[in-house]
Design an enzyme around this catalytic site. Structure first.
Site, PDB file in Angstrom:
ATOM      1  CB  CYS A   3      -0.900  -0.004   1.232  1.00 53.97           C
ATOM      2  SG  CYS A   3      -1.682   1.592   1.576  1.00 53.97           S
ATOM      3  CB  CYS A   6       1.188   1.004   4.384  1.00 54.30           C
ATOM      4  SG  CYS A   6      -0.481   0.737   5.034  1.00 54.30           S
ATOM      5  CG  HIS A  45      -4.290  -0.472   5.227  1.00 49.32           C
ATOM      6  ND1 HIS A  45      -3.725   0.090   4.100  1.00 49.32           N
ATOM      7  CD2 HIS A  45      -5.269  -1.300   4.792  1.00 49.32           C
ATOM      8  CE1 HIS A  45      -4.339  -0.396   3.025  1.00 49.32           C
ATOM      9  NE2 HIS A  45      -5.278  -1.240   3.423  1.00 49.32           N
ATOM     10  CG  ASN A  85     -12.040  10.396  -4.576  1.00 48.28           C
ATOM     11  OD1 ASN A  85     -13.110  10.965  -4.797  1.00 48.28           O
ATOM     12  ND2 ASN A  85     -10.887  10.877  -4.998  1.00 48.28           N
ATOM     13  N   GLY A  91     -13.361   6.654  -8.057  1.00 50.00           N
ATOM     14  CA  GLY A  91     -11.992   6.694  -8.565  1.00 50.00           C
ATOM     15  C   GLY A  91     -10.943   6.561  -7.476  1.00 50.00           C
ATOM     16  CG  HIS A  96      -4.093   3.814   3.787  1.00 49.39           C
ATOM     17  ND1 HIS A  96      -3.045   3.126   4.386  1.00 49.39           N
ATOM     18  CD2 HIS A  96      -4.441   4.786   4.664  1.00 49.39           C
ATOM     19  CE1 HIS A  96      -2.778   3.657   5.565  1.00 49.39           C
ATOM     20  NE2 HIS A  96      -3.611   4.684   5.755  1.00 49.39           N
ATOM     21  CG  HIS A  98      -6.610   9.107   0.576  1.00 48.98           C
ATOM     22  ND1 HIS A  98      -6.830   7.793   0.222  1.00 48.98           N
ATOM     23  CD2 HIS A  98      -6.829   9.839  -0.545  1.00 48.98           C
ATOM     24  CE1 HIS A  98      -7.155   7.728  -1.059  1.00 48.98           C
ATOM     25  NE2 HIS A  98      -7.172   8.959  -1.545  1.00 48.98           N
TER      26      HIS A  98
HETATM   27  P1  AMP Z   1      -7.555   8.771  -4.679  1.00 53.22           P
HETATM   28  O1  AMP Z   1      -7.778   8.846  -6.142  1.00 53.22           O
HETATM   29  O2  AMP Z   1      -8.624   9.457  -3.875  1.00 53.22           O
HETATM   30  O3  AMP Z   1      -7.283   7.359  -4.196  1.00 53.22           O
HETATM   31  O4  AMP Z   1      -6.267   9.636  -4.409  1.00 53.22           O
HETATM   32  C1  AMP Z   1      -4.999   9.123  -4.291  1.00 53.22           C
HETATM   33  C2  AMP Z   1      -4.085  10.322  -4.321  1.00 53.22           C
HETATM   34  O5  AMP Z   1      -2.803   9.903  -3.880  1.00 53.22           O
HETATM   35  C3  AMP Z   1      -3.904  10.927  -5.711  1.00 53.22           C
HETATM   36  O6  AMP Z   1      -4.311  12.296  -5.689  1.00 53.22           O
HETATM   37  C4  AMP Z   1      -2.405  10.773  -5.973  1.00 53.22           C
HETATM   38  O7  AMP Z   1      -1.855  11.868  -6.669  1.00 53.22           O
HETATM   39  C5  AMP Z   1      -1.849  10.661  -4.570  1.00 53.22           C
HETATM   40  N1  AMP Z   1      -0.593   9.943  -4.454  1.00 53.22           N
HETATM   41  C6  AMP Z   1      -0.291   8.728  -4.973  1.00 53.22           C
HETATM   42  N2  AMP Z   1       0.976   8.381  -4.662  1.00 53.22           N
HETATM   43  C7  AMP Z   1       1.484   9.412  -3.920  1.00 53.22           C
HETATM   44  C8  AMP Z   1       2.738   9.672  -3.302  1.00 53.22           C
HETATM   45  N3  AMP Z   1       3.761   8.790  -3.375  1.00 53.22           N
HETATM   46  N4  AMP Z   1       2.903  10.827  -2.625  1.00 53.22           N
HETATM   47  C9  AMP Z   1       1.889  11.714  -2.556  1.00 53.22           C
HETATM   48  N5  AMP Z   1       0.683  11.544  -3.103  1.00 53.22           N
HETATM   49  C10 AMP Z   1       0.477  10.414  -3.785  1.00 53.22           C
END
Ligand code: AMP
Length: 110
Positions: A3, A6, A45, A85, A91, A96, A98
């Site tokens: 993840c 994580c 998580h 989301n 999407g 995890h 957020h």
């Molecule tokens: P979601 O589409 O709601 O699952 O959002 C996941 C978010 O995580 C997206 O806006 C990505 O740009 C962001 N994301 C993915 N990998 C990383 C990372 N390594 N560091 C910071 N943000 C990330």
């Protein structure tokens, strides 16, 4: 666990932490959709609000009550948008939970 959040929490993947407490961190999103785009990420998580235990819902509450206290720190005093989301149709790309925090400029309706 495979993840990305994580791995960020473990320090295996670098991130810019702008806030941290016992329950969660706030980092900069790697692909910002607004001038300021942060992610609040629980240290535990779990994927969605549906999956969250009572204890994990307390973490979500902690996040939601802490964010308004950070408006100055995060440069969001003129308003901001919170997005969670949940699942495929929304999407959700990282399984995890957020909370997206977007602001720093007028945001479009979508
Ligand atoms: P979601 O589409 O709601 O699952 O959002 C996941 C978010 O995580 C997206 O806006 C990505 O740009 C962001 N994301 C993915 N990998 C990383 C990372 N390594 N560091 C910071 N943000 C990330």
């Amino acid at each position: 666990m495979d993840c990305v959040f994580c791995m960020i929490l473990n320090g295996e993947i670098p991130s810019t932490r702008v806030f941290e407490n016992d329950d969660f961190i706030i980092i900069h999103d790697i692909h910002p959709k607004a001038r300021h785009h942060y992610l609040a990420i629980p240290k535990q998580h779990f994927k969605t609000l549906e999956e969250a235990t009572k204890e994990q819902m307390k973490i979500v509450t902690n996040i939601l009550t802490t964010i308004p206290k950070l408006e100055k720190t995060l440069d969001l005093t003129n308003g901001y948008r919170l997005i969670i989301n949940q699942g495929e149709d929304a999407g959700q790309s990282v399984p995890h939970l957020h909370i997206h925090i977007l602001g720093g400029e007028p945001l479009s309706e979508m």
